[in-house]
Design an enzyme around this catalytic site. Structure first.
Site, PDB file in Angstrom:
ATOM      1  N   GLU A 311       0.823  -1.208   0.000  1.00  0.00           N
ATOM      2  CA  GLU A 311       0.000   0.000   0.000  1.00  0.00           C
ATOM      3  C   GLU A 311       0.858   1.259   0.000  1.00  0.00           C
ATOM      4  O   GLU A 311       0.645   2.184   0.781  1.00  0.00           O
ATOM      5  CB  GLU A 311      -0.967  -0.013   1.184  1.00  0.00           C
ATOM      6  CG  GLU A 311      -1.924  -1.201   1.129  1.00  0.00           C
ATOM      7  CD  GLU A 311      -3.030  -1.181   2.182  1.00  0.00           C
ATOM      8  OE1 GLU A 311      -2.783  -0.678   3.279  1.00  0.00           O
ATOM      9  OE2 GLU A 311      -4.126  -1.677   1.871  1.00  0.00           O
ATOM     10  N   ASP A 385      -8.555  -8.633   4.355  1.00  0.00           N
ATOM     11  CA  ASP A 385      -8.242  -7.528   5.261  1.00  0.00           C
ATOM     12  C   ASP A 385      -9.275  -7.401   6.377  1.00  0.00           C
ATOM     13  O   ASP A 385     -10.073  -6.461   6.360  1.00  0.00           O
ATOM     14  CB  ASP A 385      -8.169  -6.220   4.453  1.00  0.00           C
ATOM     15  CG  ASP A 385      -7.637  -5.056   5.269  1.00  0.00           C
ATOM     16  OD1 ASP A 385      -7.144  -5.309   6.374  1.00  0.00           O
ATOM     17  OD2 ASP A 385      -7.732  -3.920   4.800  1.00  0.00           O
ATOM     18  N   GLU A 413     -12.833  -1.572  12.315  1.00  0.00           N
ATOM     19  CA  GLU A 413     -12.789  -0.849  11.039  1.00  0.00           C
ATOM     20  C   GLU A 413     -13.894  -1.293  10.093  1.00  0.00           C
ATOM     21  O   GLU A 413     -14.502  -0.474   9.405  1.00  0.00           O
ATOM     22  CB  GLU A 413     -11.416  -1.095  10.400  1.00  0.00           C
ATOM     23  CG  GLU A 413     -11.274  -0.516   9.021  1.00  0.00           C
ATOM     24  CD  GLU A 413      -9.924  -0.837   8.378  1.00  0.00           C
ATOM     25  OE1 GLU A 413      -9.111  -1.558   8.982  1.00  0.00           O
ATOM     26  OE2 GLU A 413      -9.680  -0.343   7.268  1.00  0.00           O
TER      27      GLU A 413
HETATM   28  C1  GCV Z   1      -2.511   0.641   8.766  1.00  0.00           C
HETATM   29  C2  GCV Z   1      -6.228  -1.765   5.979  1.00  0.00           C
HETATM   30  C3  GCV Z   1      -6.597  -0.486   6.659  1.00  0.00           C
HETATM   31  C4  GCV Z   1      -5.433   0.466   6.726  1.00  0.00           C
HETATM   32  C5  GCV Z   1      -4.272  -0.246   7.410  1.00  0.00           C
HETATM   33  C6  GCV Z   1      -3.943  -1.466   6.568  1.00  0.00           C
HETATM   34  C7  GCV Z   1      -2.826  -2.267   7.173  1.00  0.00           C
HETATM   35  O1  GCV Z   1      -6.030  -1.551   4.614  1.00  0.00           O
HETATM   36  O2  GCV Z   1      -7.685   0.099   6.010  1.00  0.00           O
HETATM   37  O3  GCV Z   1      -5.837   1.579   7.453  1.00  0.00           O
HETATM   38  O4  GCV Z   1      -3.152   0.594   7.532  1.00  0.00           O
HETATM   39  O5  GCV Z   1      -5.065  -2.296   6.517  1.00  0.00           O
HETATM   40  O6  GCV Z   1      -3.128  -3.141   7.946  1.00  0.00           O
HETATM   41  O7  GCV Z   1      -1.679  -2.002   6.871  1.00  0.00           O
END
Ligand code: GCV
Length: 722
Positions: A311, A385, A413
């Protein structure tokens, strides 16, 4: 003369107001499960016979905090302070410590072999003709954990007259990962801002840090990663390391080590180097020097957590090196000090057109055996995720030469932020008890992460924290249960999530059975309810780009695999992602018997059906109904379950304090509204795709699809930037 009654009345009023305030403060959720309120008089009387004096040293900081916790807890629960003593003077002594620290304990000759550094025994004994209770560890920390266990027995109304308990953690590193930034924001945080007041550290050590440590120690958490995996490099600068060291000082007596998330490109950003190539000697030297600097300040520093090549984060692949090259370089810098690297496997790339669910396995499996001894691969519970339901991650069991640690998300989340009552214990338990079959039947995920199956001694479990500055820490009282259950399962991944829920309810609210049973039942059903009203039958990732609310139609995200349409693949004929051999073949990443089951439409558990298969709308489910019918039925069931939860809660008015009761009631109302929204928006959308009429008896969505698609929500919490 006339003024006196007036003054008296004012005084009484002020006193009453103060009392009320004290009471209100005590019931705002701040005390978590360490809420040492007086027990029922008859219960307290019973316990007083076994808690008459306290024999405990205070020579070390850990002994001192153990003593103060027991004094505080027992005084609160039993309504009277326990006298401290050096020798046994009566029945009911509680003797706490280690063989090394107490000649009295040494004399007891309790079997403390094989307890490890953090284990303890709690035993009812007779010494010099007096009944007593011994709480003994091989280390001070073991004794502290034992003390918390003893308090828990009282808090939950257990008998304490014939104790013979022996506990040691099954997992070595039990850590909270905070996704906190130095500017106070918390990524995916729904409980206020970061509890770390970086600006005032190191000089001001807020009392909350101590309460945080107490709460963690009480459930066996022994590590904290204080900054987000996507943080910048500033945390590694001298000024911030001093602040981190101050936190470490507060946590040390409680057995909690501090870890840091580190940015792979830090040597460039704060080190003045031109590269972060892990094979470059200058880069290696920079990290070694940085590790030395950290250990000078924090001698028991735990190590690094790394999100690399994921990411948008920098990583070894920027230099055409492997994850093993990157992790080993950091591991070598930490090794002389005993530190570890927790290297995340949450890695996928939009440049790779293959199914996102397959990518971490493809990336890491070939590297098995190449990581240095102090590296753990931190792996999310599922391949996508943290969705409401996913199958277990195929990496578990696929890398026998490498310790894999579990990463669970505690912050909700994808499960309703702060307000939805969703107890995550059943989700964690479902994953931990899943059978990977990688070493034959019984190769559960739990046995892989506790090291027993593959012979690893370095083991770990991390939870992405749900903690913030809200007075109740977690955004809602029930979210505290998710912090609690994470810690308890990290200590022993084979505990039952129901038993843990019950413990938590008793400690957090009341031991009144009329309250405990319905609330535990409600918690246990809450995760399945959320799955039903959000993503039933193996669907996932149907949320809006802000992660708030439903948007199964959404194709607006820049990257294909961030779009809900990528995941559900609904069309006129059917719905679901074909991950079978004729599809993306993600099933092949599982051990053959599991792969065969997931590959077969008939054998795939229906709760994962659409994760593995693209299925026609008129496919006959086991119930005999069509898939379309079942989908609508599940969505509707989810809403009905939340209505039921509200009814349960409505019947419980009066059992607990007004303030927490009211907030839970209000949050359940929000949850019902949002569950209905999820159901209606998803049904409206999938109906527009399938073109099928609603099954008879099912209410149509309250609004048109257009209406749901038009909703926007500025300032959704939890979305932050560093
Ligand atoms: C810390 C998901 C979340 C992100 C998070 C990512 C990760 O994509 O939406 O906010 O980033 O996981 O675990 O690295």
């Amino acid at each position: 003369m006339k003024t006196r009654p007036c003054i008296l009345a004012t005084l009484m009023l002020t006193l009453a107001a103060m009392l009320c305030a004290v009471q209100a403060r005590a019931e705002d959720g701040y005390d978590l499960w360490l809420r040492y309120h007086p027990l029922a008089p008859e219960q307290a009387k019973l316990y007083r016979g076994h808690a008459a004096e306290l024999i405990i040293g205070s020579a070390t900081p850990t002994q001192a905090v153990t003593r103060s916790e027991l004094q505080r807890g027992l005084q609160g629960l039993l309504g009277q302070a326990l006298p401290l003593s050096d020798t046994i003077t009566r029945d009911g002594a509680i003797i706490v410590g280690t063989v090394a620290s107490s000649p009295l304990i040494a004399k007891l000759q309790l079997d403390t072999q094989n307890l490890g550094g953090e284990g303890y025994v709690i035993r009812s004994i007779v010494v010099d003709g007096h009944a007593a209770t011994a709480i003994v560890g091989r280390s001070d920390i073991g004794a502290l954990y034992g003390a918390f266990h003893f308090l828990r027995l009282l808090q939950t109304g257990q008998a304490i007259d014939h104790l013979d308990l022996r506990e040691s953690p099954r997992i070595k590193l039990r850590a909270l990962d905070h996704w906190d930034y130095l500017n106070g924001q918390v990524e995916r945080g729904y409980a206020g801002t970061s509890i770390w007041d970086w600006w005032k550290l190191p000089d001001w050590r807020a009392p909350r840090y101590t309460d945080y440590a107490r709460a963690n120690a009480s459930i066996g958490i022994n590590g904290t990663v204080v900054n987000s995996v996507t943080s910048g490099a500033t945390i590694l600068t001298p000024a911030y390391l001093e602040k981190v060291a101050a936190l470490a000082d507060v946590f040390r007596p409680y057995g909690i080590r501090v870890y840091l998330s580190v940015r792979f490109s830090a040597p460039i950003e704060i080190g003045g180097l031109k590269t972060a190539d892990p094979l470059d000697p200058h880069v290696q030297a920079w990290w070694r020097a940085k590790a030395d600097e950290i250990y000078r300040l924090i001698p028991d520093f735990g190590g690094f957590l790394v999100k690399a090549d994921s990411e948008g984060q920098p990583g070894p692949q920027d230099y055409h090196r492997t994850h093993a090259d990157g992790a080993n370089m950091l591991a070598d810098a930490l090794a002389p000090h005993g530190g570890v690297v927790m290297w995340r496997t949450f890695v996928y790339s939009q440049a790779n057109p293959d199914d996102r669910a397959k990518q971490a396995y493809e990336e890491f499996k070939p590297l098995d055996g190449q990581f240095h001894a102090n590296v753990l691969l931190q792996t999310k519970n599922g391949p996508i995720d943290f969705q409401p339901r996913e199958p277990f991650h195929p990496l578990f069991g696929a890398m026998p030469k490498t310790p894999l640690m579990m990463e669970f998300e505690i912050t909700k989340e994808y499960l309703g932020f702060a307000t939805h009552l969703v107890y995550l214990g059943p989700l964690y338990e479902e994953v931990l008890s899943a059978d990977t079959m990688t070493h034959g039947k019984g190769s559960t995920v739990a046995k892989i992460i506790d090291g027993s199956l593959e012979g690893h001694t370095l083991t770990g479990m991390a939870g992405d924290a749900n903690i913030g500055t809200d007075r109740n820490w977690c955004g809602s009282d029930f979210n505290q249960a998710n912090w609690y259950v994470f810690g308890r399962l990290a200590w022993n991944p084979s505990l039952s999530s129901r038993a843990i829920a019950e413990e938590w309810v008793r400690m957090t609210f009341t031991n009144n059975e009329a309250f405990v049973k319905p609330v535990v039942d409600m918690m246990m059903g809450s995760r399945e309810a959320a799955v039903d009203y959000m993503t039933p039958l193996g669907l996932l990732h149907l949320m809006s780009p802000s992660h708030y609310g439903p948007a199964p139609w959404d194709a607006s995200e820049s990257e294909a695999d961030w779009r809900p349409v990528y995941y559900h693949r609904a069309d006129r004929q059917g719905i679901g992602f074909d991950r079978t051999r004729t599809g993306s073949n993600a099933v092949a990443e599982y051990a053959p018997p599991v792969a065969a089951r997931f590959n077969d439409l008939q054998q795939t558990p229906e709760q994962l059906l659409l994760y593995f298969h693209h299925v026609p709308w008129d496919y006959r489910m086991r119930s005999g109904q069509t898939l379309w019918y079942e989908l609508v039925a599940h969505y509707t069931q989810g809403v009905d379950d939340v209505k039921q939860m509200r009814e349960t809660w409505n019947r419980l008015d009066g059992y607990i304090d007004e303030e927490r009761y009211r907030q839970v009631a209000a949050f359940l109302a929000i949850q019902e509204k949002e569950a209905q929204w999820w159901r209606d928006a998803c049904i409206a959308y999938f109906q527009s795709v399938s073109g099928l009429p609603l099954p008879p008896g099912y209410a149509p969505p309250q609004h048109s699809l257009k209406y749901y698609q038009s909703l926007t929500f500025p300032y959704v919490p939890g979305v932050s930037s560093w």
